[in-house]
Design a protein around this motif. Sequence first.
Motif, PDB file in Angstrom:
ATOM      1  N   SER A  52       9.398  83.686 -20.473  1.00 29.78           N
ATOM      2  CA  SER A  52       9.697  82.641 -19.545  1.00 29.78           C
ATOM      3  C   SER A  52      10.809  82.661 -18.941  1.00 29.78           C
ATOM      4  CB  SER A  52       9.191  81.309 -20.137  1.00 29.78           C
ATOM      5  OG  SER A  52       9.846  81.370 -21.068  1.00 29.78           O
ATOM      6  N   ARG A  53      11.663  83.608 -19.275  1.00 35.05           N
ATOM      7  CA  ARG A  53      13.077  83.361 -18.905  1.00 35.05           C
ATOM      8  C   ARG A  53      13.470  84.412 -17.688  1.00 35.05           C
ATOM      9  NH1 ARG A  53      15.518  84.509 -25.163  1.00 35.05           N
ATOM     10  NH2 ARG A  53      15.263  82.126 -25.851  1.00 35.05           N
ATOM     11  N   PRO A  54      14.675  84.097 -17.076  1.00 32.00           N
ATOM     12  CA  PRO A  54      14.754  84.912 -15.692  1.00 32.00           C
ATOM     13  C   PRO A  54      15.404  86.152 -16.273  1.00 32.00           C
ATOM     14  CG  PRO A  54      16.423  83.072 -16.095  1.00 32.00           C
ATOM     15  CD  PRO A  54      15.233  82.630 -17.018  1.00 32.00           C
ATOM     16  N   GLU A  55      15.282  87.251 -15.455  1.00 26.35           N
ATOM     17  CA  GLU A  55      15.597  88.555 -15.901  1.00 26.35           C
ATOM     18  C   GLU A  55      17.027  88.626 -16.547  1.00 26.35           C
ATOM     19  OE1 GLU A  55      15.126  92.345 -16.937  1.00 26.35           O
ATOM     20  OE2 GLU A  55      13.699  90.992 -16.042  1.00 26.35           O
ATOM     21  N   GLU A  56      18.161  88.049 -15.918  1.00 24.39           N
ATOM     22  CA  GLU A  56      19.560  88.282 -16.497  1.00 24.39           C
ATOM     23  C   GLU A  56      19.549  87.689 -17.728  1.00 24.39           C
ATOM     24  OE1 GLU A  56      23.246  89.303 -16.792  1.00 24.39           O
ATOM     25  OE2 GLU A  56      21.761  89.986 -15.198  1.00 24.39           O
ATOM     26  N   MET A  57      18.864  86.475 -17.991  1.00 22.73           N
ATOM     27  CA  MET A  57      19.041  85.886 -19.318  1.00 22.73           C
ATOM     28  C   MET A  57      18.170  86.869 -20.356  1.00 22.73           C
ATOM     29  SD  MET A  57      19.822  83.469 -21.165  1.00 22.73           S
ATOM     30  CE  MET A  57      20.404  82.183 -20.140  1.00 22.73           C
ATOM     31  N   ARG A  58      17.244  87.575 -19.786  1.00 23.10           N
ATOM     32  CA  ARG A  58      16.424  88.401 -20.789  1.00 23.10           C
ATOM     33  C   ARG A  58      17.362  89.438 -21.393  1.00 23.10           C
ATOM     34  NH1 ARG A  58      10.558  89.757 -17.736  1.00 23.10           N
ATOM     35  NH2 ARG A  58      10.000  87.566 -17.649  1.00 23.10           N
ATOM     36  N   ARG A  59      17.953  89.954 -20.314  1.00 22.31           N
ATOM     37  CA  ARG A  59      18.951  91.356 -20.704  1.00 22.31           C
ATOM     38  C   ARG A  59      20.118  90.644 -21.830  1.00 22.31           C
ATOM     39  NH1 ARG A  59      18.725  92.835 -15.306  1.00 22.31           N
ATOM     40  NH2 ARG A  59      20.496  91.610 -14.628  1.00 22.31           N
ATOM     41  N   ILE A  60      20.618  89.419 -21.379  1.00 28.77           N
ATOM     42  CA  ILE A  60      21.731  88.898 -22.208  1.00 28.77           C
ATOM     43  C   ILE A  60      21.059  88.979 -23.749  1.00 28.77           C
ATOM     44  CG2 ILE A  60      22.890  86.908 -22.954  1.00 28.77           C
ATOM     45  CD1 ILE A  60      23.430  86.583 -19.744  1.00 28.77           C
ATOM     46  N   CYS A  61      19.841  88.248 -23.906  1.00 27.39           N
ATOM     47  CA  CYS A  61      19.045  87.865 -25.046  1.00 27.39           C
ATOM     48  C   CYS A  61      18.775  89.253 -25.926  1.00 27.39           C
ATOM     49  CB  CYS A  61      17.923  87.197 -24.942  1.00 27.39           C
ATOM     50  SG  CYS A  61      17.976  85.376 -24.489  1.00 27.39           S
ATOM     51  N   ARG A  62      18.438  90.166 -25.027  1.00 30.88           N
ATOM     52  CA  ARG A  62      17.871  91.490 -25.744  1.00 30.88           C
ATOM     53  C   ARG A  62      19.130  92.402 -26.323  1.00 30.88           C
ATOM     54  NH1 ARG A  62      13.960  92.988 -20.614  1.00 30.88           N
ATOM     55  NH2 ARG A  62      12.208  92.121 -21.821  1.00 30.88           N
ATOM     56  N   ARG A  63      20.324  92.059 -25.672  1.00 30.01           N
ATOM     57  CA  ARG A  63      21.577  92.758 -26.083  1.00 30.01           C
ATOM     58  C   ARG A  63      21.954  91.855 -27.536  1.00 30.01           C
ATOM     59  NH1 ARG A  63      23.584  93.025 -20.721  1.00 30.01           N
ATOM     60  NH2 ARG A  63      24.551  91.103 -20.927  1.00 30.01           N
ATOM     61  N   ARG A  64      21.797  90.702 -27.392  1.00 24.95           N
ATOM     62  CA  ARG A  64      22.260  90.031 -28.720  1.00 24.95           C
ATOM     63  C   ARG A  64      21.283  90.119 -29.855  1.00 24.95           C
ATOM     64  NH1 ARG A  64      21.941  85.269 -26.771  1.00 24.95           N
ATOM     65  NH2 ARG A  64      19.786  84.469 -27.675  1.00 24.95           N
ATOM     66  N   ILE A  65      19.960  90.269 -29.676  1.00 31.32           N
ATOM     67  CA  ILE A  65      19.088  90.613 -30.498  1.00 31.32           C
ATOM     68  C   ILE A  65      19.146  92.086 -31.208  1.00 31.32           C
ATOM     69  CG2 ILE A  65      16.499  90.766 -31.339  1.00 31.32           C
ATOM     70  CD1 ILE A  65      17.554  88.046 -31.034  1.00 31.32           C
ATOM     71  N   PHE A  66      19.588  92.885 -30.227  1.00 31.05           N
ATOM     72  CA  PHE A  66      19.699  94.413 -30.497  1.00 31.05           C
ATOM     73  C   PHE A  66      20.779  94.516 -31.533  1.00 31.05           C
ATOM     74  CE2 PHE A  66      21.833  98.447 -29.925  1.00 31.05           C
ATOM     75  CZ  PHE A  66      20.966  99.190 -30.297  1.00 31.05           C
ATOM     76  N   LEU A  67      21.916  93.928 -31.373  1.00 26.59           N
ATOM     77  CA  LEU A  67      22.941  93.788 -32.126  1.00 26.59           C
ATOM     78  C   LEU A  67      22.665  93.219 -33.493  1.00 26.59           C
ATOM     79  CD1 LEU A  67      25.994  92.767 -29.965  1.00 26.59           C
ATOM     80  CD2 LEU A  67      25.468  95.174 -30.729  1.00 26.59           C
ATOM     81  N   ILE A  68      21.922  92.251 -33.616  1.00 27.87           N
ATOM     82  CA  ILE A  68      21.790  91.381 -34.936  1.00 27.87           C
ATOM     83  C   ILE A  68      20.723  92.465 -35.754  1.00 27.87           C
ATOM     84  CG2 ILE A  68      20.377  89.573 -35.886  1.00 27.87           C
ATOM     85  CD1 ILE A  68      21.550  87.913 -33.744  1.00 27.87           C
ATOM     86  N   SER A  69      19.671  93.012 -35.021  1.00 31.88           N
ATOM     87  CA  SER A  69      18.727  93.648 -35.631  1.00 31.88           C
ATOM     88  C   SER A  69      19.352  95.021 -36.177  1.00 31.88           C
ATOM     89  CB  SER A  69      17.527  94.048 -34.563  1.00 31.88           C
ATOM     90  OG  SER A  69      17.881  94.419 -33.496  1.00 31.88           O
ATOM     91  N   SER A  70      20.255  95.604 -35.264  1.00 32.30           N
ATOM     92  CA  SER A  70      21.060  96.835 -35.591  1.00 32.30           C
ATOM     93  C   SER A  70      21.613  96.758 -36.838  1.00 32.30           C
ATOM     94  CB  SER A  70      21.515  97.448 -34.428  1.00 32.30           C
ATOM     95  OG  SER A  70      20.914  97.793 -33.273  1.00 32.30           O
ATOM     96  N   ARG A  71      22.302  95.820 -36.971  1.00 25.92           N
ATOM     97  CA  ARG A  71      22.920  95.599 -38.447  1.00 25.92           C
ATOM     98  C   ARG A  71      21.986  95.417 -39.315  1.00 25.92           C
ATOM     99  NH1 ARG A  71      26.357  92.961 -34.280  1.00 25.92           N
ATOM    100  NH2 ARG A  71      28.312  93.623 -34.392  1.00 25.92           N
TER     101      ARG A  71
END
Length: 233
Positions: free
Chosen positions: A81-100
């Motif tokens: 339900s989020r706009p595309e730009e917000m999706r990219r921001i959230c994905r980068r944040r979750i990626f950094l968390i899950s990578s650690r």
Amino acid sequence: MVDLSIRGRLRRTVERWRRDYSFQTMAGACVSFCVTLLFAFYHGYLGLCFSSAWHKSIGIFYLLLTAIRGCVLLSEKRNISRPEEMRRICRRRIFLISSRMLLLLDLSLITPIILMALLAKPTNIGIHPAIAMATYTTYKIIAASLHIHKQKRASHQNLLISELRVINFIDALVSILTLQSTLILVNQESSDTSSMLPLTASSSAVIYSILVITTLCMLRNGMAESKATRPEP
């Protein structure tokens, strides 16, 4: 009418699964999430009932793997339900968390690998579960390898989709370690396995090295992709 409606939804779901790479990955991750959770409870149960350090440690690994998959799946569900730009921001944040979290996952494997390399005997589960484990491991390796190759040809910019494929590959590598431990245990009933110590230690070291290298490469590529897609201020 109800049957036709159900058939229509099933047909649309299958068609979407065939053409939508991201949907295919997410659907497969949901199934893997459930299977991994069952594996975690199964090994935890054996570890508690039989005081098996190996089963306890591998159960912790599967719990961490479940948490990482759950984190990614929950994030993607909220992104709908989020706009595309917000999706990219959230994905980068979750990626950094899950990578650690993946790096922590790699560290959690040290204990079960050492126990297995030293031939510390876990609970004997019998020949039939061993055959089932061999079949499951073969499936995981083939599926993960095919999807890793397919991912390289897929045109998408979703960091989390790429990460899920790498997680599946890591899961497949660990299933090899679990199968190796199971086969050693089955063989212990009929022969002395002390001579297998060098082979077990070396094969475990090779698999673990591949696992760590895969995690680090995913983190490096993900960071590079994240910087490339980040909008300039």
